[in-house]
Motif scaffolding. Structure first.
Motif, mmCIF file in Angstrom:
data_model
loop_
_atom_site.group_PDB
_atom_site.id
_atom_site.type_symbol
_atom_site.label_atom_id
_atom_site.label_comp_id
_atom_site.label_asym_id
_atom_site.label_seq_id
_atom_site.Cartn_x
_atom_site.Cartn_y
_atom_site.Cartn_z
ATOM 1 N N ALA A 138 10.228 -2.128 2.184
ATOM 2 C CA ALA A 138 8.789 -1.855 2.165
ATOM 3 C C ALA A 138 8.030 -2.786 3.098
ATOM 4 O O ALA A 138 6.812 -2.957 2.974
ATOM 5 N N ALA A 139 8.737 -3.367 4.079
ATOM 6 C CA ALA A 139 8.145 -4.422 4.908
ATOM 7 C C ALA A 139 7.037 -3.943 5.826
ATOM 8 O O ALA A 139 6.256 -4.749 6.338
ATOM 9 N N GLY A 140 6.942 -2.634 6.084
ATOM 10 C CA GLY A 140 5.961 -2.147 7.043
ATOM 11 C C GLY A 140 4.576 -1.889 6.478
ATOM 12 O O GLY A 140 3.595 -1.830 7.224
ATOM 13 N N VAL A 141 4.469 -1.725 5.158
ATOM 14 C CA VAL A 141 3.196 -1.291 4.562
ATOM 15 C C VAL A 141 2.099 -2.316 4.780
ATOM 16 O O VAL A 141 1.037 -2.018 5.346
ATOM 17 N N LEU A 142 2.321 -3.536 4.313
ATOM 18 C CA LEU A 142 1.258 -4.546 4.358
ATOM 19 C C LEU A 142 0.877 -4.947 5.779
ATOM 20 O O LEU A 142 -0.323 -4.985 6.103
ATOM 21 N N PRO A 143 1.833 -5.257 6.669
ATOM 22 C CA PRO A 143 1.408 -5.572 8.040
ATOM 23 C C PRO A 143 0.698 -4.427 8.735
ATOM 24 O O PRO A 143 -0.190 -4.657 9.568
ATOM 25 N N ALA A 144 1.056 -3.185 8.390
ATOM 26 C CA ALA A 144 0.363 -2.043 8.988
ATOM 27 C C ALA A 144 -1.092 -1.999 8.558
ATOM 28 O O ALA A 144 -1.994 -1.739 9.364
ATOM 29 N N VAL A 145 -1.344 -2.250 7.287
ATOM 30 C CA VAL A 145 -2.726 -2.243 6.780
ATOM 31 C C VAL A 145 -3.510 -3.406 7.371
ATOM 32 O O VAL A 145 -4.687 -3.256 7.759
ATOM 33 N N LEU A 146 -2.890 -4.565 7.471
ATOM 34 C CA LEU A 146 -3.571 -5.721 8.049
ATOM 35 C C LEU A 146 -3.866 -5.493 9.531
ATOM 36 O O LEU A 146 -4.958 -5.801 10.027
ATOM 37 N N LYS A 147 -2.912 -4.919 10.255
ATOM 38 C CA LYS A 147 -3.113 -4.602 11.681
ATOM 39 C C LYS A 147 -4.207 -3.550 11.841
ATOM 40 O O LYS A 147 -5.041 -3.644 12.754
#
Length: 459
Positions: free
Chosen positions: A294-303
């Motif tokens: 699930a590593a992509g969810v949070l950095p995607a939202v922050l980006k």
């Protein structure tokens, strides 16, 4: 209950925090145990159980265990050195970890995938053993990789209540539930991030905390950028093409043409998330958030927030991270972040809740609105299974992170348009998620024995 922001966000290596990072960490801990042991050790043995056996090859569990026993660790992983070490181990049948003698270890004989004997404490179990010159086991330990790169022994699992009591006595805001968190925020007048920061400062100085959070974001952002530049076919045999680069180029070309539909913003969120998870699937450096799958969810939202939302400033990244880690800690403490234990609702669902909470906070939401956003995001992942095709963290995992990011932003938006009051408390949603995971059939919990994994041709 204290779980640091650096517990929830750990720099590591793909494709899985529980199946790759966890076994590597466990092997490193076992080497430490041997260094302190009075026994003369001549060789090593390992057995993988439960989900670690069923999807171990696709998740590189065997490779991670071998490298861990050779002395490699996730946060300092060197891919080139790892390939050289694997070749040497294959040629010599030995490992030479620092501080120990040369140890006999032939992976094809001494690393066993035990499909028939799951261990009792968790679906991700492994046993590591050291033998003497006669082949008798002289040191043995059982480890459980419980998600997000966290590893515990049976004794450590049993000691958790004592650790909780110690945490409550040594931290200014020792919340173990969302209800306690909101009560402490109300009585103190502090935000969730401010309370989390105060707890963190019991362990490190403000400069160290700021530098650590900055490093976490820099690794996340670098992973996005590598994913947006990467091309080709992902390893593992499914022949899955990397898509993030092409989608990103198309989005850039459409900018300024007044041709894009409003929903195109969803494609930006998805492409950031997919870039991370394509890198993860390729075995690249990622940050658990709270897991690799699930590593992509949070950095995607922050980006998305930094690049697309007016008024976003990098100086508030720590607020985002601290808020998100507070929610992730509550989920892990009271339920699970492990797909092998509770399905993908525990991974992408938890990640979406964390991202929704962080976004709500930096967009001015109250603690009540933050809790509401996390609940909405998690609620609408309830029942989500973990059924990776061919045991690889690719299908449906890569696109699923994009959808998790979209849900996180939608949840934050809905919460910000309310006053924080809502029918279902986050604690009830977390409890429901865990109960759903307990009731879920094992074939839908990271075993690749059901769902898409058996209904999609994968050879």
């Amino acid at each position: 209950m204290f779980l640091s922001v650096f517990d929830m966000f750990k720099v590591g290596v793909g494709p899985s925090s529980s199946h790759t990072m966890g076994p590597m960490v466990a092997a490193g801990r076992f080497l430490d145990l041997l260094r302190a042991s009075p026994f003369e050790v001549a060789g090593l043995r390992a057995s993988l159980h439960g989900s670690l056996a069923w999807t171990g090859v696709g998740h590189a569990t065997d490779r991670a265990t071998v490298l861990g026993l050779a002395g490699f660790l996730p946060d300092s992983y060197d891919a080139e050195a790892a390939e050289a070490a694997l070749a040497a181990i294959a040629a010599t049948g030995t490992v030479t970890p620092e501080g120990l003698p040369e140890l006999a270890f032939q992976p094809e004989h001494h690393l066993v995938f035990d499909y028939d004997h799951p261990l009792p404490r968790h679906a991700n179990g492994m046993r590591l053993m050291a033998v003497d010159a006669q082949g008798d086991v002289v040191v043995q330990e059982t480890y459980y990789s419980i998600g997000g790169g966290f590893v515990v022994t049976e004794a450590e699992q049993a000691a958790e209540p004592q650790m909780d009591a110690k945490d409550a006595a040594t931290h200014p805001y020792p919340f173990e539930s969302a209800q306690q968190m909101l009560a402490m925020a109300k009585s103190s007048g502090k935000t969730i991030a401010e309370m989390k920061r105060a707890n963190e400062l019991e362990h490190r100085g403000p400069g160290s905390l700021a530098e650590g959070i900055d490093r976490i974001w820099q690794v996340m952002d670098a992973c996005i950028e590598r994913g947006l530049a990467g091309d080709g076919i992902l390893p593992g045999g499914l022949n899955v093409k990397r898509r993030a680069r092409k989608i990103h180029q198309e989005l850039l070309a459409e900018r300024g043409l007044n041709l894009g539909a409003p929903h195109t913003i969803n494609d930006w969120m998805s492409v950031y998330a997919m870039a991370v998870n394509e890198e993860n699937a390729a075995g690249g450096q990622v940050v658990t958030a709270p897991t690799n799958g699930a590593a992509g969810v949070l950095p995607a939202v922050l980006k998305y927030w930094l690049n697309h939302v007016p008024g976003a400033v990098p100086s508030r990244i720590p607020e985002f991270m601290l808020t998100a880690s507070a929610i992730g800690g509550i989920v892990k403490h009271n339920a699970s972040i492990s797909g092998a234990e509770a399905g993908c609702q525990a991974e992408v669902g938890s990640a979406s809740a964390m991202a929704a909470a962080g976004l709500t906070a930096v967009m001015g939401g109250s603690p009540e609105q933050v809790e509401n956003a996390a609940e909405i995001a998690l609620e609408h992942h309830l029942g989500l299974t973990c059924d990776p095709v061919k045991g690889l963290v690719q299908v449906p995992c890569i696109e699923r992170n994009g959808l998790g990011a979209i849900k996180a932003v939608s949840a934050a938006s809905l919460a910000l348009r309310g006053d924080g009051s809502h029918l279902v408390p986050l604690d009830a949603c977390i409890r429901t998620m865990f109960e759903t995971g307990q009731d879920m059939h094992e074939k839908y919990k990271e075993t690749s024995l059901g769902g898409l994994a058996v209904n999609v041709p994968n050879c």
